[in-house]
Design a protein around this motif. Structure first.
Motif, short mmCIF file in Angstrom:
data_model
loop_
_atom_site.label_atom_id
_atom_site.label_comp_id
_atom_site.label_asym_id
_atom_site.label_seq_id
_atom_site.Cartn_x
_atom_site.Cartn_y
_atom_site.Cartn_z
N ARG A 106 30.27 28.31 38.84
CA ARG A 106 31.02 28.59 37.60
C ARG A 106 30.28 29.60 36.72
N LEU A 149 35.42 32.13 32.96
CA LEU A 149 35.56 30.67 32.86
C LEU A 149 34.96 30.11 31.57
N VAL A 202 41.06 26.07 31.86
CA VAL A 202 41.06 25.45 33.20
C VAL A 202 41.97 26.34 34.04
N LEU A 229 43.85 27.08 37.28
CA LEU A 229 44.34 26.45 38.52
C LEU A 229 45.39 27.34 39.18
N VAL A 239 45.44 24.89 30.27
CA VAL A 239 45.47 24.75 31.73
C VAL A 239 46.46 25.77 32.32
N PHE A 251 43.42 25.62 43.99
CA PHE A 251 42.01 25.46 43.65
C PHE A 251 41.14 26.54 44.27
N ASN A 253 36.54 25.33 40.77
CA ASN A 253 37.22 24.21 40.13
C ASN A 253 36.44 22.90 40.31
N THR A 254 36.73 21.98 39.39
CA THR A 254 36.00 20.70 39.39
C THR A 254 37.00 19.55 39.25
N ASP A 266 38.57 19.57 35.97
CA ASP A 266 39.78 20.41 35.84
C ASP A 266 41.03 19.60 36.19
N ARG A 270 41.92 17.39 33.37
CA ARG A 270 42.61 18.12 32.28
C ARG A 270 44.08 18.37 32.65
N LEU A 271 44.33 18.64 33.93
CA LEU A 271 45.72 18.81 34.39
C LEU A 271 46.50 17.52 34.16
#
Ligand code: PMP
Length: 421
Positions: free
Chosen positions: A24, A30, A40, A42, A371, A397, A401-402, A405, A408-409
Protein backbone atom coordinates in the motif's frame (compact mmCIF):
# COMPACT_ATOMS: atom_id res chain seq x y z
CA UNK A 1 16.22 3.59 -18.06
CA UNK A 2 13.46 1.57 -16.46
CA UNK A 3 13.95 2.11 -12.78
CA UNK A 4 14.40 -1.06 -10.82
CA UNK A 5 11.58 -1.78 -8.40
CA UNK A 6 12.21 -1.88 -4.67
CA UNK A 7 11.74 -5.65 -4.57
CA UNK A 8 13.44 -7.64 -7.28
CA UNK A 9 12.69 -11.20 -8.16
CA UNK A 10 15.07 -13.22 -6.11
CA UNK A 11 14.27 -16.46 -4.35
CA UNK A 12 14.71 -15.10 -0.82
CA UNK A 13 12.49 -12.08 -1.51
CA UNK A 14 9.88 -14.33 -3.09
CA UNK A 15 9.75 -16.47 0.03
CA UNK A 16 8.87 -13.47 2.23
CA UNK A 17 5.23 -13.29 3.32
CA UNK A 18 3.04 -10.90 1.36
CA UNK A 19 3.13 -7.61 3.24
CA UNK A 20 0.06 -5.67 2.17
CA UNK A 21 0.94 -2.57 4.19
CA UNK A 22 4.25 -2.36 2.39
CA UNK A 23 2.47 -2.74 -0.92
CA UNK A 24 0.00 0.00 0.00
CA UNK A 25 2.88 2.35 0.76
CA UNK A 26 3.94 1.99 -2.90
CA UNK A 27 0.64 3.50 -4.12
CA UNK A 28 0.49 7.24 -3.39
CA UNK A 29 -3.19 7.57 -4.32
CA UNK A 30 -4.23 5.21 -1.55
CA UNK A 31 -3.39 7.83 1.05
CA UNK A 32 -5.95 10.31 -0.27
CA UNK A 33 -9.49 10.83 0.94
CA UNK A 34 -12.73 10.95 -1.02
CA UNK A 35 -15.69 12.90 0.43
CA UNK A 36 -13.67 13.24 3.61
CA UNK A 37 -13.20 9.48 4.01
CA UNK A 38 -10.02 7.48 3.39
CA UNK A 39 -10.24 5.99 -0.07
CA UNK A 40 -11.16 2.33 -0.44
CA UNK A 41 -10.47 1.42 -4.03
CA UNK A 42 -12.38 -1.66 -5.20
CA UNK A 43 -12.36 -1.04 -8.95
CA UNK A 44 -9.03 -2.45 -10.04
CA UNK A 45 -10.84 -4.61 -12.58
CA UNK A 46 -11.65 -1.43 -14.50
CA UNK A 47 -8.20 0.05 -14.02
CA UNK A 48 -5.64 -0.53 -11.29
CA UNK A 49 -3.87 2.23 -9.36
CA UNK A 50 -0.19 2.88 -10.05
CA UNK A 51 2.76 2.25 -7.75
CA UNK A 52 5.48 4.84 -7.22
CA UNK A 53 7.84 2.65 -9.27
CA UNK A 54 5.68 3.08 -12.38
CA UNK A 55 5.07 6.80 -11.81
CA UNK A 56 8.81 7.38 -11.31
CA UNK A 57 9.76 5.43 -14.43
CA UNK A 58 7.39 7.54 -16.54
CA UNK A 59 8.65 10.80 -14.99
CA UNK A 60 12.24 9.71 -15.52
CA UNK A 61 11.48 8.98 -19.17
CA UNK A 62 10.06 12.46 -19.76
CA UNK A 63 12.57 14.26 -17.58
CA UNK A 64 15.77 12.69 -18.83
CA UNK A 65 15.48 10.25 -21.70
CA UNK A 66 12.65 11.27 -23.98
CA UNK A 67 12.73 11.46 -27.79
CA UNK A 68 10.93 9.76 -30.64
CA UNK A 69 12.05 6.21 -31.38
CA UNK A 70 13.44 4.45 -34.45
CA UNK A 71 14.23 7.79 -36.07
CA UNK A 72 17.03 9.91 -34.78
CA UNK A 73 20.70 9.08 -34.92
CA UNK A 74 21.22 11.15 -31.80
CA UNK A 75 21.84 9.81 -28.31
CA UNK A 76 18.41 10.49 -26.82
CA UNK A 77 16.56 8.83 -29.65
CA UNK A 78 18.83 5.82 -29.42
CA UNK A 79 18.15 5.63 -25.66
CA UNK A 80 14.39 5.94 -26.16
CA UNK A 81 14.49 3.22 -28.83
CA UNK A 82 16.47 1.01 -26.47
CA UNK A 83 13.88 1.57 -23.74
CA UNK A 84 11.01 0.83 -26.13
CA UNK A 85 12.56 -2.40 -27.39
CA UNK A 86 13.63 -3.23 -23.83
CA UNK A 87 9.99 -3.03 -22.78
CA UNK A 88 9.09 -5.43 -25.58
CA UNK A 89 11.73 -7.88 -24.36
CA UNK A 90 10.33 -7.49 -20.81
CA UNK A 91 6.84 -8.38 -22.05
CA UNK A 92 8.28 -11.36 -23.89
CA UNK A 93 9.78 -12.66 -20.64
CA UNK A 94 6.64 -11.82 -18.67
CA UNK A 95 4.43 -14.06 -20.84
CA UNK A 96 7.25 -16.40 -21.89
CA UNK A 97 6.87 -15.77 -25.62
CA UNK A 98 9.39 -17.50 -27.87
CA UNK A 99 10.59 -14.27 -29.41
CA UNK A 100 10.23 -10.52 -28.84
CA UNK A 101 8.92 -10.16 -32.38
CA UNK A 102 5.79 -11.99 -31.22
CA UNK A 103 4.97 -8.98 -29.00
CA UNK A 104 3.01 -6.18 -30.68
CA UNK A 105 2.33 -3.00 -28.72
CA UNK A 106 -1.24 -1.75 -29.01
CA UNK A 107 -3.38 0.79 -27.16
CA UNK A 108 -4.85 -2.00 -25.09
CA UNK A 109 -6.84 -5.20 -25.23
CA UNK A 110 -9.58 -3.61 -27.32
CA UNK A 111 -7.19 -2.53 -30.03
CA UNK A 112 -5.41 -5.89 -29.96
CA UNK A 113 -8.66 -7.77 -30.60
CA UNK A 114 -9.68 -5.33 -33.33
CA UNK A 115 -6.28 -5.81 -34.92
CA UNK A 116 -6.69 -9.59 -35.06
CA UNK A 117 -10.31 -9.38 -36.25
CA UNK A 118 -9.50 -6.89 -38.98
CA UNK A 119 -6.15 -8.22 -40.14
CA UNK A 120 -6.21 -11.98 -39.51
CA UNK A 121 -10.00 -12.29 -39.70
CA UNK A 122 -10.24 -10.11 -42.78
CA UNK A 123 -7.55 -12.10 -44.58
CA UNK A 124 -8.36 -15.64 -43.51
CA UNK A 125 -12.07 -15.86 -42.60
CA UNK A 126 -14.94 -15.95 -45.07
CA UNK A 127 -18.63 -16.68 -45.38
CA UNK A 128 -19.81 -19.50 -43.14
CA UNK A 129 -16.57 -19.74 -41.14
CA UNK A 130 -17.35 -20.01 -37.45
CA UNK A 131 -15.95 -18.04 -34.53
CA UNK A 132 -16.74 -19.34 -31.05
CA UNK A 133 -17.26 -16.77 -28.26
CA UNK A 134 -18.86 -17.09 -24.84
CA UNK A 135 -21.77 -15.32 -23.22
CA UNK A 136 -19.43 -13.85 -20.63
CA UNK A 137 -17.30 -11.89 -23.12
CA UNK A 138 -16.57 -8.20 -22.68
CA UNK A 139 -17.91 -6.09 -25.54
CA UNK A 140 -14.29 -5.75 -26.70
CA UNK A 141 -14.40 -9.43 -27.63
CA UNK A 142 -17.86 -9.34 -29.21
CA UNK A 143 -18.22 -6.21 -31.30
CA UNK A 144 -15.04 -6.60 -33.42
CA UNK A 145 -16.32 -10.03 -34.50
CA UNK A 146 -19.74 -8.60 -35.33
CA UNK A 147 -18.08 -5.94 -37.46
CA UNK A 148 -16.14 -8.70 -39.19
CA UNK A 149 -19.38 -10.67 -39.64
CA UNK A 150 -20.85 -7.71 -41.50
CA UNK A 151 -17.89 -7.64 -43.86
CA UNK A 152 -17.36 -11.37 -44.41
CA UNK A 153 -20.43 -13.39 -43.41
CA UNK A 154 -18.72 -15.34 -40.61
CA UNK A 155 -20.97 -17.09 -38.10
CA UNK A 156 -20.71 -16.44 -34.35
CA UNK A 157 -21.36 -19.31 -31.94
CA UNK A 158 -21.83 -18.56 -28.25
CA UNK A 159 -20.85 -20.81 -25.33
CA UNK A 160 -23.46 -20.47 -22.55
CA UNK A 161 -22.87 -20.43 -18.81
CA UNK A 162 -24.68 -21.99 -15.87
CA UNK A 163 -26.21 -20.68 -12.63
CA UNK A 164 -22.82 -20.25 -10.98
CA UNK A 165 -21.33 -18.55 -14.00
CA UNK A 166 -18.99 -21.46 -14.73
CA UNK A 167 -17.60 -22.16 -18.19
CA UNK A 168 -19.18 -25.41 -19.45
CA UNK A 169 -16.41 -27.28 -21.25
CA UNK A 170 -18.80 -29.89 -22.64
CA UNK A 171 -21.08 -27.23 -24.19
CA UNK A 172 -17.99 -25.55 -25.61
CA UNK A 173 -16.68 -28.79 -27.05
CA UNK A 174 -20.07 -29.43 -28.66
CA UNK A 175 -19.89 -26.04 -30.42
CA UNK A 176 -16.45 -26.61 -31.92
CA UNK A 177 -16.81 -28.28 -35.29
CA UNK A 178 -15.29 -28.56 -38.74
CA UNK A 179 -16.28 -24.97 -39.65
CA UNK A 180 -14.73 -23.49 -36.50
CA UNK A 181 -11.81 -21.35 -37.53
CA UNK A 182 -11.31 -19.35 -34.34
CA UNK A 183 -12.15 -19.59 -30.67
CA UNK A 184 -12.02 -16.15 -28.99
CA UNK A 185 -12.58 -16.31 -25.23
CA UNK A 186 -11.87 -14.34 -22.13
CA UNK A 187 -9.34 -15.82 -19.72
CA UNK A 188 -11.17 -14.44 -16.67
CA UNK A 189 -14.67 -12.92 -16.72
CA UNK A 190 -14.57 -9.25 -15.72
CA UNK A 191 -18.01 -9.58 -14.14
CA UNK A 192 -18.08 -13.05 -12.58
CA UNK A 193 -14.40 -13.69 -11.93
CA UNK A 194 -14.81 -17.08 -13.61
CA UNK A 195 -11.50 -18.52 -14.75
CA UNK A 196 -11.94 -20.20 -18.13
CA UNK A 197 -9.91 -23.43 -18.42
CA UNK A 198 -7.98 -22.08 -21.37
CA UNK A 199 -5.43 -24.89 -21.64
CA UNK A 200 -8.34 -27.28 -22.26
CA UNK A 201 -10.02 -24.74 -24.53
CA UNK A 202 -6.88 -24.52 -26.66
CA UNK A 203 -6.44 -28.29 -26.81
CA UNK A 204 -10.01 -28.81 -28.01
CA UNK A 205 -9.80 -25.97 -30.56
CA UNK A 206 -6.49 -27.15 -31.95
CA UNK A 207 -7.79 -30.71 -32.27
CA UNK A 208 -10.34 -29.23 -34.70
CA UNK A 209 -7.76 -27.13 -36.50
CA UNK A 210 -9.10 -23.84 -35.07
CA UNK A 211 -6.95 -20.97 -33.81
CA UNK A 212 -7.43 -19.47 -30.36
CA UNK A 213 -7.43 -15.86 -29.18
CA UNK A 214 -7.47 -15.27 -25.44
CA UNK A 215 -8.65 -11.95 -24.04
CA UNK A 216 -6.30 -11.78 -21.07
CA UNK A 217 -7.32 -8.30 -19.84
CA UNK A 218 -8.35 -9.77 -16.48
CA UNK A 219 -6.49 -13.07 -16.70
CA UNK A 220 -2.95 -11.76 -16.77
CA UNK A 221 -3.65 -9.76 -13.61
CA UNK A 222 -4.65 -12.68 -11.44
CA UNK A 223 -2.14 -15.36 -12.45
CA UNK A 224 1.16 -15.81 -14.25
CA UNK A 225 0.69 -16.49 -17.97
CA UNK A 226 2.94 -18.70 -20.07
CA UNK A 227 1.84 -18.41 -23.69
CA UNK A 228 4.04 -21.29 -24.80
CA UNK A 229 2.61 -23.65 -22.19
CA UNK A 230 -0.94 -22.51 -23.04
CA UNK A 231 -0.20 -22.76 -26.74
CA UNK A 232 -2.71 -19.95 -27.43
CA UNK A 233 -2.31 -18.42 -30.88
CA UNK A 234 -3.10 -14.88 -29.71
CA UNK A 235 -3.15 -13.48 -26.17
CA UNK A 236 -4.02 -9.83 -25.43
CA UNK A 237 -3.91 -7.60 -22.39
CA UNK A 238 -3.87 -3.97 -21.24
CA UNK A 239 -1.15 -2.24 -19.22
CA UNK A 240 -3.53 -0.19 -17.10
CA UNK A 241 -5.15 -3.16 -15.38
CA UNK A 242 -1.71 -4.48 -14.49
CA UNK A 243 -0.64 -1.43 -12.45
CA UNK A 244 0.84 0.19 -15.56
CA UNK A 245 -0.24 3.22 -17.59
CA UNK A 246 -3.29 3.47 -19.81
CA UNK A 247 -2.85 3.73 -23.57
CA UNK A 248 -0.51 0.76 -23.81
CA UNK A 249 -1.38 -2.88 -24.30
CA UNK A 250 -0.07 -6.04 -25.83
CA UNK A 251 -0.98 -8.44 -28.58
CA UNK A 252 1.01 -11.65 -28.40
CA UNK A 253 0.75 -13.65 -31.60
CA UNK A 254 2.61 -16.71 -32.80
CA UNK A 255 5.34 -15.64 -35.18
CA UNK A 256 4.07 -17.52 -38.22
CA UNK A 257 0.55 -16.11 -37.78
CA UNK A 258 1.75 -12.53 -37.44
CA UNK A 259 4.07 -12.96 -40.40
CA UNK A 260 1.13 -13.99 -42.60
CA UNK A 261 -1.12 -11.11 -41.52
CA UNK A 262 -1.60 -7.92 -43.55
CA UNK A 263 -1.14 -4.51 -41.89
CA UNK A 264 -3.89 -3.18 -39.65
CA UNK A 265 -3.09 0.52 -40.08
CA UNK A 266 -0.76 2.25 -42.51
CA UNK A 267 1.77 4.95 -41.72
CA UNK A 268 5.26 5.58 -40.51
CA UNK A 269 7.39 2.82 -38.98
CA UNK A 270 5.40 -0.07 -40.46
CA UNK A 271 6.91 0.05 -43.92
CA UNK A 272 9.99 -1.23 -45.67
CA UNK A 273 9.81 0.94 -48.81
CA UNK A 274 7.19 3.40 -50.03
CA UNK A 275 6.64 4.63 -53.56
CA UNK A 276 3.42 5.97 -55.03
CA UNK A 277 3.13 2.79 -57.07
CA UNK A 278 3.73 0.26 -54.34
CA UNK A 279 4.61 -0.08 -50.67
CA UNK A 280 6.23 -3.02 -48.99
CA UNK A 281 5.78 -3.64 -45.29
CA UNK A 282 8.10 -4.22 -42.37
CA UNK A 283 8.05 -7.63 -40.72
CA UNK A 284 6.15 -8.01 -37.42
CA UNK A 285 5.96 -6.49 -34.90
CA UNK A 286 6.73 -3.16 -36.64
CA UNK A 287 4.17 -3.99 -39.38
CA UNK A 288 1.43 -3.55 -36.76
CA UNK A 289 2.81 -0.47 -35.02
CA UNK A 290 2.09 2.38 -37.42
CA UNK A 291 2.89 5.87 -36.18
CA UNK A 292 4.55 7.13 -33.03
CA UNK A 293 3.71 4.68 -30.26
CA UNK A 294 3.08 5.55 -26.59
CA UNK A 295 6.79 5.60 -25.79
CA UNK A 296 6.52 6.53 -22.12
CA UNK A 297 3.65 4.07 -21.85
CA UNK A 298 5.96 1.20 -22.71
CA UNK A 299 8.47 2.45 -20.14
CA UNK A 300 5.70 2.50 -17.54
CA UNK A 301 4.55 -0.95 -18.61
CA UNK A 302 8.09 -2.26 -18.20
CA UNK A 303 8.21 -0.90 -14.65
CA UNK A 304 4.76 -2.35 -13.92
CA UNK A 305 5.80 -5.82 -15.07
CA UNK A 306 8.95 -5.59 -12.94
CA UNK A 307 6.74 -4.56 -10.04
CA UNK A 308 4.27 -7.41 -10.45
CA UNK A 309 7.07 -9.92 -10.99
CA UNK A 310 8.71 -8.84 -7.74
CA UNK A 311 6.02 -10.73 -5.79
CA UNK A 312 5.76 -14.43 -5.21
CA UNK A 313 2.75 -15.46 -7.36
CA UNK A 314 1.66 -17.99 -4.74
CA UNK A 315 1.64 -15.31 -2.03
CA UNK A 316 -0.35 -12.95 -4.26
CA UNK A 317 -2.82 -15.73 -5.08
CA UNK A 318 -3.22 -16.51 -1.37
CA UNK A 319 -3.80 -12.83 -0.58
CA UNK A 320 -6.41 -12.44 -3.32
CA UNK A 321 -8.06 -15.72 -2.35
CA UNK A 322 -8.33 -14.56 1.25
CA UNK A 323 -9.98 -11.30 0.18
CA UNK A 324 -12.36 -13.13 -2.12
CA UNK A 325 -13.33 -15.67 0.54
CA UNK A 326 -13.80 -12.96 3.16
CA UNK A 327 -15.86 -10.72 0.85
CA UNK A 328 -17.99 -13.67 -0.28
CA UNK A 329 -18.65 -14.68 3.31
CA UNK A 330 -19.53 -11.17 4.49
CA UNK A 331 -21.68 -10.35 1.47
CA UNK A 332 -23.41 -13.73 1.75
CA UNK A 333 -24.36 -12.89 5.33
CA UNK A 334 -26.30 -9.80 4.22
CA UNK A 335 -29.93 -10.63 3.46
CA UNK A 336 -31.06 -9.25 0.18
CA UNK A 337 -27.63 -9.50 -1.47
CA UNK A 338 -27.45 -11.80 -4.46
CA UNK A 339 -24.03 -12.85 -5.73
CA UNK A 340 -23.31 -13.48 -9.43
CA UNK A 341 -20.39 -15.74 -10.20
CA UNK A 342 -19.68 -18.51 -7.72
CA UNK A 343 -17.73 -20.90 -9.95
CA UNK A 344 -15.00 -22.81 -8.14
CA UNK A 345 -11.48 -21.41 -8.46
CA UNK A 346 -12.70 -17.95 -9.48
CA UNK A 347 -10.58 -14.79 -9.38
CA UNK A 348 -10.96 -11.94 -6.88
CA UNK A 349 -13.93 -10.18 -8.48
CA UNK A 350 -17.35 -10.13 -6.82
CA UNK A 351 -20.55 -9.00 -8.48
CA UNK A 352 -23.82 -8.61 -6.66
CA UNK A 353 -27.22 -6.98 -6.58
CA UNK A 354 -29.38 -5.94 -3.61
CA UNK A 355 -33.13 -6.55 -3.70
CA UNK A 356 -35.06 -3.42 -4.47
CA UNK A 357 -32.03 -1.11 -4.92
CA UNK A 358 -30.60 0.00 -8.23
CA UNK A 359 -26.84 -0.67 -8.58
CA UNK A 360 -26.26 3.01 -9.40
CA UNK A 361 -27.82 4.06 -6.09
CA UNK A 362 -25.59 1.58 -4.28
CA UNK A 363 -22.53 2.93 -6.10
CA UNK A 364 -23.43 6.52 -5.22
CA UNK A 365 -23.98 5.77 -1.54
CA UNK A 366 -20.73 3.79 -1.37
CA UNK A 367 -18.91 6.67 -3.04
CA UNK A 368 -20.12 9.04 -0.29
CA UNK A 369 -18.57 6.57 2.14
CA UNK A 370 -15.25 6.73 0.26
CA UNK A 371 -15.67 3.30 -1.35
CA UNK A 372 -15.11 3.14 -5.12
CA UNK A 373 -16.90 0.27 -6.88
CA UNK A 374 -18.05 -0.20 -10.43
CA UNK A 375 -21.77 -0.39 -11.16
CA UNK A 376 -23.68 -1.12 -14.34
CA UNK A 377 -23.39 -3.67 -17.11
CA UNK A 378 -19.56 -3.78 -17.08
CA UNK A 379 -19.44 -3.83 -20.90
CA UNK A 380 -21.00 -7.29 -20.79
CA UNK A 381 -24.62 -6.67 -21.77
CA UNK A 382 -25.22 -10.18 -23.17
CA UNK A 383 -24.21 -11.59 -19.77
CA UNK A 384 -26.61 -9.18 -18.03
CA UNK A 385 -29.35 -10.37 -20.41
CA UNK A 386 -28.47 -13.96 -19.57
CA UNK A 387 -29.04 -13.29 -15.85
CA UNK A 388 -31.99 -11.03 -16.71
CA UNK A 389 -30.63 -8.03 -14.81
CA UNK A 390 -29.76 -4.47 -15.83
CA UNK A 391 -26.47 -4.43 -13.98
CA UNK A 392 -24.56 -5.35 -10.85
CA UNK A 393 -22.28 -3.78 -8.29
CA UNK A 394 -18.76 -5.07 -8.76
CA UNK A 395 -15.91 -5.05 -6.28
CA UNK A 396 -12.63 -6.15 -7.83
CA UNK A 397 -9.54 -6.60 -5.70
CA UNK A 398 -5.93 -5.75 -6.31
CA UNK A 399 -2.60 -6.31 -4.57
CA UNK A 400 -3.27 -3.40 -2.21
CA UNK A 401 -6.69 -4.31 -0.86
CA UNK A 402 -7.25 -5.51 2.69
CA UNK A 403 -9.93 -7.18 4.79
CA UNK A 404 -10.48 -3.70 6.23
CA UNK A 405 -11.52 -2.55 2.73
CA UNK A 406 -14.12 -5.34 2.67
CA UNK A 407 -15.39 -4.20 6.08
CA UNK A 408 -15.80 -0.65 4.73
CA UNK A 409 -17.74 -2.04 1.75
CA UNK A 410 -20.05 -3.95 4.08
CA UNK A 411 -20.53 -0.88 6.33
CA UNK A 412 -21.50 1.08 3.22
CA UNK A 413 -23.98 -1.58 2.19
CA UNK A 414 -25.50 -1.44 5.65
CA UNK A 415 -25.99 2.31 5.08
CA UNK A 416 -27.71 1.44 1.79
CA UNK A 417 -30.04 -0.95 3.62
CA UNK A 418 -30.91 1.71 6.16
CA UNK A 419 -31.66 4.30 3.49
CA UNK A 420 -33.78 1.95 1.39
CA UNK A 421 -35.40 0.19 4.36
N1 PMP B 1 -11.72 -7.64 -21.93
C1 PMP B 1 -11.98 -7.71 -20.61
C2 PMP B 1 -12.26 -9.04 -20.00
C3 PMP B 1 -11.94 -6.55 -19.85
O1 PMP B 1 -12.20 -6.60 -18.55
C4 PMP B 1 -11.64 -5.32 -20.48
C5 PMP B 1 -11.60 -4.03 -19.70
N2 PMP B 1 -12.71 -3.80 -18.90
C6 PMP B 1 -11.38 -5.32 -21.84
C7 PMP B 1 -11.42 -6.49 -22.54
C8 PMP B 1 -11.04 -4.05 -22.59
O2 PMP B 1 -9.82 -3.55 -22.15
P1 PMP B 1 -9.31 -2.11 -22.59
O3 PMP B 1 -10.45 -1.17 -22.30
O4 PMP B 1 -8.13 -1.86 -21.73
O5 PMP B 1 -8.99 -2.19 -24.04
Amino acid sequence: MNTAPARRLDPSAAAAPFDVERVRADFPILSRSVHGKPLVFLDSGASAQKPRQVIDAISQCYEAEYANIHRGVYELSAKATEAYEGARARVQRFVNARSASEIVFTKGTTEAINLVATSWGGAFLGEGDEVVLSVMEHHANIVPWQLLRERTGIVLKVVPTDERGAFPLDAYEALVGPRTRLVALTHVSNVLGTVVPIAEVVRIAHASGAKVLIDGAQGVVHQPVDVQALDADFYCFSGHKLYGPSGIGVLYGKEALLAAMPPYQGGGDMIERVTFERTTFAPPPARFEAGTPPIAGTVGLHAALDYVASFDPAAVAAHEHDLLAYATERLGALNSVRLYGTAPGKAAIVSFTMDGVHPHDIGTILDRAGVAVRVGHHCAQPLMDHFDIAGTVRASFGLYNTRGDVDRLIDGLEDVREIFG
